[in-house]
Design a protein around this motif. Structure first.
Motif, PDB file in Angstrom:
ATOM      1  N   TRP A 126     -16.382 -10.271 -27.587  1.00  0.00           N
ATOM      2  CA  TRP A 126     -15.606 -10.615 -28.785  1.00  0.00           C
ATOM      3  C   TRP A 126     -14.445 -11.532 -28.406  1.00  0.00           C
ATOM      4  N   HIS A 127     -13.794 -11.259 -27.299  1.00  0.00           N
ATOM      5  CA  HIS A 127     -12.703 -12.112 -26.825  1.00  0.00           C
ATOM      6  C   HIS A 127     -13.200 -13.545 -26.609  1.00  0.00           C
ATOM      7  N   MET A 128     -14.343 -13.693 -25.944  1.00  0.00           N
ATOM      8  CA  MET A 128     -14.884 -15.041 -25.705  1.00  0.00           C
ATOM      9  C   MET A 128     -15.266 -15.726 -27.010  1.00  0.00           C
ATOM     10  N   PHE A 129     -15.906 -14.984 -27.905  1.00  0.00           N
ATOM     11  CA  PHE A 129     -16.304 -15.548 -29.197  1.00  0.00           C
ATOM     12  C   PHE A 129     -15.075 -16.028 -29.961  1.00  0.00           C
ATOM     13  N   CYS A 130     -14.064 -15.177 -30.037  1.00  0.00           N
ATOM     14  CA  CYS A 130     -12.843 -15.528 -30.783  1.00  0.00           C
ATOM     15  C   CYS A 130     -12.089 -16.683 -30.133  1.00  0.00           C
ATOM     16  N   HIS A 131     -12.103 -16.754 -28.807  1.00  0.00           N
ATOM     17  CA  HIS A 131     -11.456 -17.880 -28.124  1.00  0.00           C
ATOM     18  C   HIS A 131     -12.085 -19.202 -28.574  1.00  0.00           C
ATOM     19  N   GLY A 132     -13.411 -19.241 -28.606  1.00  0.00           N
ATOM     20  CA  GLY A 132     -14.103 -20.464 -29.010  1.00  0.00           C
ATOM     21  C   GLY A 132     -13.813 -20.868 -30.439  1.00  0.00           C
ATOM     22  N   VAL A 133     -13.646 -19.881 -31.309  1.00  0.00           N
ATOM     23  CA  VAL A 133     -13.325 -20.161 -32.713  1.00  0.00           C
ATOM     24  C   VAL A 133     -11.847 -20.549 -32.849  1.00  0.00           C
ATOM     25  N   ALA A 134     -10.958 -19.842 -32.158  1.00  0.00           N
ATOM     26  CA  ALA A 134      -9.517 -20.114 -32.261  1.00  0.00           C
ATOM     27  C   ALA A 134      -9.149 -21.494 -31.725  1.00  0.00           C
ATOM     28  N   CYS A 135      -9.876 -21.975 -30.734  1.00  0.00           N
ATOM     29  CA  CYS A 135      -9.570 -23.307 -30.190  1.00  0.00           C
ATOM     30  C   CYS A 135      -9.607 -24.379 -31.277  1.00  0.00           C
ATOM     31  N   TRP A 136     -10.429 -24.191 -32.309  1.00  0.00           N
ATOM     32  CA  TRP A 136     -10.482 -25.173 -33.397  1.00  0.00           C
ATOM     33  C   TRP A 136      -9.132 -25.302 -34.088  1.00  0.00           C
ATOM     34  N   THR A 137      -8.473 -24.196 -34.338  1.00  0.00           N
ATOM     35  CA  THR A 137      -7.161 -24.228 -34.994  1.00  0.00           C
ATOM     36  C   THR A 137      -6.086 -24.736 -34.041  1.00  0.00           C
ATOM     37  N   LEU A 138      -6.154 -24.314 -32.793  1.00  0.00           N
ATOM     38  CA  LEU A 138      -5.109 -24.648 -31.833  1.00  0.00           C
ATOM     39  C   LEU A 138      -5.202 -26.067 -31.279  1.00  0.00           C
ATOM     40  N   PHE A 139      -6.425 -26.567 -31.081  1.00  0.00           N
ATOM     41  CA  PHE A 139      -6.603 -27.853 -30.396  1.00  0.00           C
ATOM     42  C   PHE A 139      -7.409 -28.882 -31.179  1.00  0.00           C
ATOM     43  N   GLY A 140      -8.096 -28.452 -32.247  1.00  0.00           N
ATOM     44  CA  GLY A 140      -8.939 -29.379 -33.002  1.00  0.00           C
ATOM     45  C   GLY A 140     -10.335 -29.506 -32.432  1.00  0.00           C
TER      46      GLY A 140
END
Length: 168
Positions: free
Chosen positions: A47-61
């Motif tokens: 779940w941590h890895m999945f959420c990291h990949g999704v969160a990067c969109w908001t944080l970095f584009g």
């Protein structure tokens, strides 16, 4: 909210992950094949890895993209641009789920993501961190024209770091 891209290749559609992609990713990350990406992982780790990949969109584009076979709709794996304090540089990585390796999908997806990263995001460099034991991922990096960069920073001294050329 960001406008998330949908990238396409001859055989593939690359789209931002949705919650329905998590169970398949979690199964892969729980398997011995996940050793190449630091696993195997339990469900919270996945779940941590999945959420990291999704969160990067908001944080970095940019962030994770689910690899879908366009014709069949089968989810084949994931390709991602990683950033943040866990990565010394922006990393392009990939994982293919069981039964989909050895068919050129990772290479095809990576060419598309790299082109998008350089042309649309104007990233100046990309690396791929590859476990020294992961011969298949090292072969993908080489097919992409990436070259070993022994001086590149890395968290794990044993990892190989492949630097991707611009303009390919």
């Amino acid at each position: 909210m960001f406008d998330h891209p949908v990238l396409t290749t001859t055989r593939l559609t690359l789209r931002v992950p949705d919650i329905g992609d998590f169970p398949r990713m979690a199964r892969f990350l729980a398997s011995p094949r996940a050793a190449g990406v630091g696993g195997p992982y339990d469900e919270p780790g996945a779940w941590h890895m999945f959420c990291h990949g999704v969160a990067c969109w908001t944080l970095f584009g940019y962030g994770a993209l689910t690899i879908v076979h366009t014709e069949t709709g089968d989810v084949l794996g994931q390709i991602f641009l990683n950033n943040g304090p866990l990565f010394a540089e922006t990393e392009m990585g990939w994982m293919l789920y069981d039964g989909h390796q050895g068919q050129g999908y990772a290479t095809e997806a990576a060419f598309a993501v790299r082109r998008w990263a350089f042309d649309q995001l104007n990233l100046q460099t990309l690396v791929s961190y590859v476990s020294a034991e992961n011969a298949a991922s090292a072969a993908v990096a080489r097919r992409l024209g990436a070259v070993l960069d022994p001086k590149a920073a890395r968290d794990k001294p044993s990892d190989l770091v492949f630097r991707h050329p611009r303009g390919r």
